[in-house]
Scaffold this motif. Sequence first.
Motif, PDB file in Angstrom:
ATOM      1  N   TYR A  47       0.829  -1.209   0.000  1.00 31.65           N
ATOM      2  CA  TYR A  47       0.000   0.000   0.000  1.00 31.65           C
ATOM      3  C   TYR A  47       0.861   1.255   0.000  1.00 31.65           C
ATOM      4  CZ  TYR A  47      -3.725   3.225   1.477  1.00 31.65           C
ATOM      5  OH  TYR A  47      -4.625   4.261   1.559  1.00 31.65           O
ATOM      6  N   GLU A  48       1.801   1.324   0.954  1.00 30.22           N
ATOM      7  CA  GLU A  48       2.606   2.538   1.093  1.00 30.22           C
ATOM      8  C   GLU A  48       3.607   2.690  -0.050  1.00 30.22           C
ATOM      9  OE1 GLU A  48       4.324   2.913   4.945  1.00 30.22           O
ATOM     10  OE2 GLU A  48       2.390   2.869   5.982  1.00 30.22           O
ATOM     11  N   ALA A  49       4.179   1.577  -0.511  1.00 33.01           N
ATOM     12  CA  ALA A  49       5.124   1.661  -1.628  1.00 33.01           C
ATOM     13  C   ALA A  49       4.418   2.135  -2.892  1.00 33.01           C
ATOM     14  CB  ALA A  49       5.777   0.302  -1.862  1.00 33.01           C
ATOM     15  N   THR A  50       3.201   1.654  -3.119  1.00 35.29           N
ATOM     16  CA  THR A  50       2.443   2.055  -4.309  1.00 35.29           C
ATOM     17  C   THR A  50       2.071   3.529  -4.239  1.00 35.29           C
ATOM     18  OG1 THR A  50       1.555  -0.181  -4.507  1.00 35.29           O
ATOM     19  CG2 THR A  50       0.436   1.543  -5.729  1.00 35.29           C
ATOM     20  N   ARG A  51       1.617   3.983  -3.065  1.00 28.60           N
ATOM     21  CA  ARG A  51       1.293   5.402  -2.914  1.00 28.60           C
ATOM     22  C   ARG A  51       2.548   6.261  -3.102  1.00 28.60           C
ATOM     23  NH1 ARG A  51      -2.687   7.082   1.842  1.00 28.60           N
ATOM     24  NH2 ARG A  51      -2.689   8.893   0.495  1.00 28.60           N
ATOM     25  N   ASP A  52       3.658   5.786  -2.588  1.00 24.15           N
ATOM     26  CA  ASP A  52       4.921   6.509  -2.735  1.00 24.15           C
ATOM     27  C   ASP A  52       5.315   6.612  -4.205  1.00 24.15           C
ATOM     28  OD1 ASP A  52       6.946   7.920  -1.487  1.00 24.15           O
ATOM     29  OD2 ASP A  52       8.254   6.175  -1.274  1.00 24.15           O
ATOM     30  N   PHE A  53       5.125   5.515  -4.927  1.00 27.94           N
ATOM     31  CA  PHE A  53       5.483   5.491  -6.346  1.00 27.94           C
ATOM     32  C   PHE A  53       4.645   6.490  -7.139  1.00 27.94           C
ATOM     33  CE2 PHE A  53       4.397   3.575 -10.550  1.00 27.94           C
ATOM     34  CZ  PHE A  53       5.617   3.814 -11.180  1.00 27.94           C
ATOM     35  N   ALA A  55       3.280   9.021  -6.073  1.00 28.91           N
ATOM     36  CA  ALA A  55       3.599  10.388  -5.643  1.00 28.91           C
ATOM     37  C   ALA A  55       4.892  10.883  -6.288  1.00 28.91           C
ATOM     38  CB  ALA A  55       3.707  10.451  -4.122  1.00 28.91           C
ATOM     39  N   GLY A  56       5.516  10.010  -7.124  1.00 32.74           N
ATOM     40  CA  GLY A  56       6.706  10.407  -7.858  1.00 32.74           C
ATOM     41  C   GLY A  56       8.009   9.916  -7.292  1.00 32.74           C
ATOM     42  N   ASN A  57       7.953   8.982  -6.326  1.00 30.56           N
ATOM     43  CA  ASN A  57       9.165   8.488  -5.679  1.00 30.56           C
ATOM     44  C   ASN A  57       9.496   7.064  -6.115  1.00 30.56           C
ATOM     45  OD1 ASN A  57       9.379  10.894  -4.039  1.00 30.56           O
ATOM     46  ND2 ASN A  57       7.662  10.079  -2.835  1.00 30.56           N
ATOM     47  N   ASN A  58      10.701   6.659  -5.808  1.00 28.85           N
ATOM     48  CA  ASN A  58      11.150   5.305  -6.133  1.00 28.85           C
ATOM     49  C   ASN A  58      10.807   4.374  -4.956  1.00 28.85           C
ATOM     50  OD1 ASN A  58      12.744   2.900  -6.487  1.00 28.85           O
ATOM     51  ND2 ASN A  58      14.036   4.036  -7.931  1.00 28.85           N
ATOM     52  N   PRO A  59       9.978   3.335  -5.174  1.00 20.75           N
ATOM     53  CA  PRO A  59       9.520   2.498  -4.059  1.00 20.75           C
ATOM     54  C   PRO A  59      10.553   1.499  -3.564  1.00 20.75           C
ATOM     55  CG  PRO A  59       8.639   1.658  -6.113  1.00 20.75           C
ATOM     56  CD  PRO A  59       9.367   2.928  -6.448  1.00 20.75           C
ATOM     57  N   TYR A  60      11.704   1.430  -4.226  1.00 20.59           N
ATOM     58  CA  TYR A  60      12.722   0.446  -3.847  1.00 20.59           C
ATOM     59  C   TYR A  60      13.843   1.043  -3.000  1.00 20.59           C
ATOM     60  CZ  TYR A  60      10.451  -2.250  -7.543  1.00 20.59           C
ATOM     61  OH  TYR A  60       9.524  -2.908  -8.316  1.00 20.59           O
ATOM     62  N   GLN A  61      13.687   2.298  -2.585  1.00 21.72           N
ATOM     63  CA  GLN A  61      14.787   2.987  -1.925  1.00 21.72           C
ATOM     64  C   GLN A  61      14.822   2.797  -0.413  1.00 21.72           C
ATOM     65  OE1 GLN A  61      17.299   4.557  -3.562  1.00 21.72           O
ATOM     66  NE2 GLN A  61      16.322   3.789  -5.424  1.00 21.72           N
ATOM     67  N   HIS A  62      13.667   2.525   0.212  1.00 27.56           N
ATOM     68  CA  HIS A  62      13.649   2.392   1.675  1.00 27.56           C
ATOM     69  C   HIS A  62      12.538   1.436   2.091  1.00 27.56           C
ATOM     70  CE1 HIS A  62      10.052   4.969   2.084  1.00 27.56           C
ATOM     71  NE2 HIS A  62      10.580   5.681   1.098  1.00 27.56           N
ATOM     72  N   LEU A  80      -0.970  -3.145 -10.323  1.00 27.37           N
ATOM     73  CA  LEU A  80      -1.974  -4.075  -9.821  1.00 27.37           C
ATOM     74  C   LEU A  80      -2.441  -3.674  -8.428  1.00 27.37           C
ATOM     75  CD1 LEU A  80      -0.357  -7.512 -10.871  1.00 27.37           C
ATOM     76  CD2 LEU A  80      -2.090  -6.179 -12.094  1.00 27.37           C
ATOM     77  N   PHE A  81      -1.518  -3.141  -7.619  1.00 27.99           N
ATOM     78  CA  PHE A  81      -1.878  -2.708  -6.268  1.00 27.99           C
ATOM     79  C   PHE A  81      -2.545  -1.337  -6.258  1.00 27.99           C
ATOM     80  CE2 PHE A  81       2.008  -5.364  -5.071  1.00 27.99           C
ATOM     81  CZ  PHE A  81       1.246  -6.448  -4.670  1.00 27.99           C
ATOM     82  N   ALA A  82      -2.432  -0.596  -7.341  1.00 28.37           N
ATOM     83  CA  ALA A  82      -2.871   0.800  -7.378  1.00 28.37           C
ATOM     84  C   ALA A  82      -4.341   1.011  -6.994  1.00 28.37           C
ATOM     85  CB  ALA A  82      -2.594   1.400  -8.759  1.00 28.37           C
ATOM     86  N   PRO A  83      -5.295   0.186  -7.473  1.00 21.32           N
ATOM     87  CA  PRO A  83      -6.707   0.451  -7.133  1.00 21.32           C
ATOM     88  C   PRO A  83      -6.970   0.524  -5.629  1.00 21.32           C
ATOM     89  CG  PRO A  83      -6.587  -1.136  -8.918  1.00 21.32           C
ATOM     90  CD  PRO A  83      -5.184  -0.944  -8.419  1.00 21.32           C
ATOM     91  N   GLN A  84      -6.259  -0.269  -4.830  1.00 18.43           N
ATOM     92  CA  GLN A  84      -6.510  -0.264  -3.387  1.00 18.43           C
ATOM     93  C   GLN A  84      -6.009   1.011  -2.716  1.00 18.43           C
ATOM     94  OE1 GLN A  84      -4.739  -4.254  -3.017  1.00 18.43           O
ATOM     95  NE2 GLN A  84      -6.482  -4.801  -1.739  1.00 18.43           N
ATOM     96  N   THR A  85      -5.093   1.722  -3.364  1.00 18.49           N
ATOM     97  CA  THR A  85      -4.584   2.964  -2.777  1.00 18.49           C
ATOM     98  C   THR A  85      -5.533   4.132  -3.007  1.00 18.49           C
ATOM     99  OG1 THR A  85      -3.305   3.536  -4.770  1.00 18.49           O
ATOM    100  CG2 THR A  85      -2.211   2.196  -3.087  1.00 18.49           C
TER     101      THR A  85
END
Length: 398
Positions: A47-53, A55-62, A80-85
Amino acid sequence: MEYTKSWSRITRSEWIFTLFLVAFCTLFAFVEWNNGRLWTSDFQVYYEATRDFFAGNNPYQHNYGLDTGFFKYTPFTLYLFAPQTAVSFGVGQCIHLILLAFSLIYSFLNIRTLLERFPVMGSRKIPSGMLYLAFACVAIHITRELHLGNVNLLLLLFFNLGLKAVLQKKNLPVAIWWSLMVVLKPIMIFVLLPLVFTKQWKSIALMAGFGILFFLFPAIHVGFKANWTLWQDWFKAISAHGEYLTSNNSIATLVKIHTGFSAAWITPLICLLTLILLLINDVFRFKKSETEVLFVWTAIFSAFIPNFFTTDTEHFLLSLPLIWLLFAALLNHGKWFHWIGFGLGMLLFSFNSPELLGDFSDFVSDNGLLGIGNCVFIITFLTIPRNRQPVIGSETGI
């Protein structure tokens, strides 16, 4: 061949079992919520990685949430995870748990239906009571899956949908479901090996096409350069996965723990090669039917995956199709020692819970008894004799 069951018909006993699973999942979620333990830590990462992505960020950084909460899934899965966000975390959490519960129910009922419609292990009907025995085999892993909110039940759903399409000889649905399965967890690639040896080239070509689509899809959103960076960072994330995740249930670790053999990685490769040789033996020497090879060996490789790779214990839910095949084999061809093998496998596989075993649970975990139990399931199944002749009529696709 006279089929015993249509796809759409659900028996009374299956309806009762479905209600049992719904009640189990609902009660488990309520108890977790009431005790403040409905964390779904893995879902929080998605959820948080997808929202971060987005929002313009790289989800693999932290990491997200836990210290080990790094996003390790392919860039395409972010979509695929995007609809739940689009909803709050609590609502998304509820939706995710409902999806897991649906996947669990469908997987239980579908594999039993497939065994009755394509009786590759014999013509004897699978008693409805076996539904509850199968549940008992994997209940501990279901509770961990629901607690963490992982995606292994979704993998099991995609596996079942793809297997049904394989047996019906529907190439496009096979490619869709199993491509999604592999892009969600690339370790599921082993499931596709029987397609190669049975020359399912249309399905393989379609899956290759979907693979290219999944690889290029993020470029539509972020551009080709950023897409390439995402895939590179994903590869780095899964490469670092072994640095903070350990498993005493993989074959390599089991060998190292119990023998001290330093090059323990050789053993799982030997086991994989042995399974491939047995698959080839079924195809070319015994000339087993295409249906039997695909049904049996996709289930075997699915079960073997958590023994080959370093994974969390809930990945052993992938053994459920093999457990069903083992039931059918035991009922039709099993001897007393095969039943003992199943009982031993279940004893090691199904009961590692601190609430059940207390301090002994640490001994079970430290010695990888879950992984040993899974190996016992696989070996027991492989030692049960099967018909040497193709199943008459099993090649029909309806």
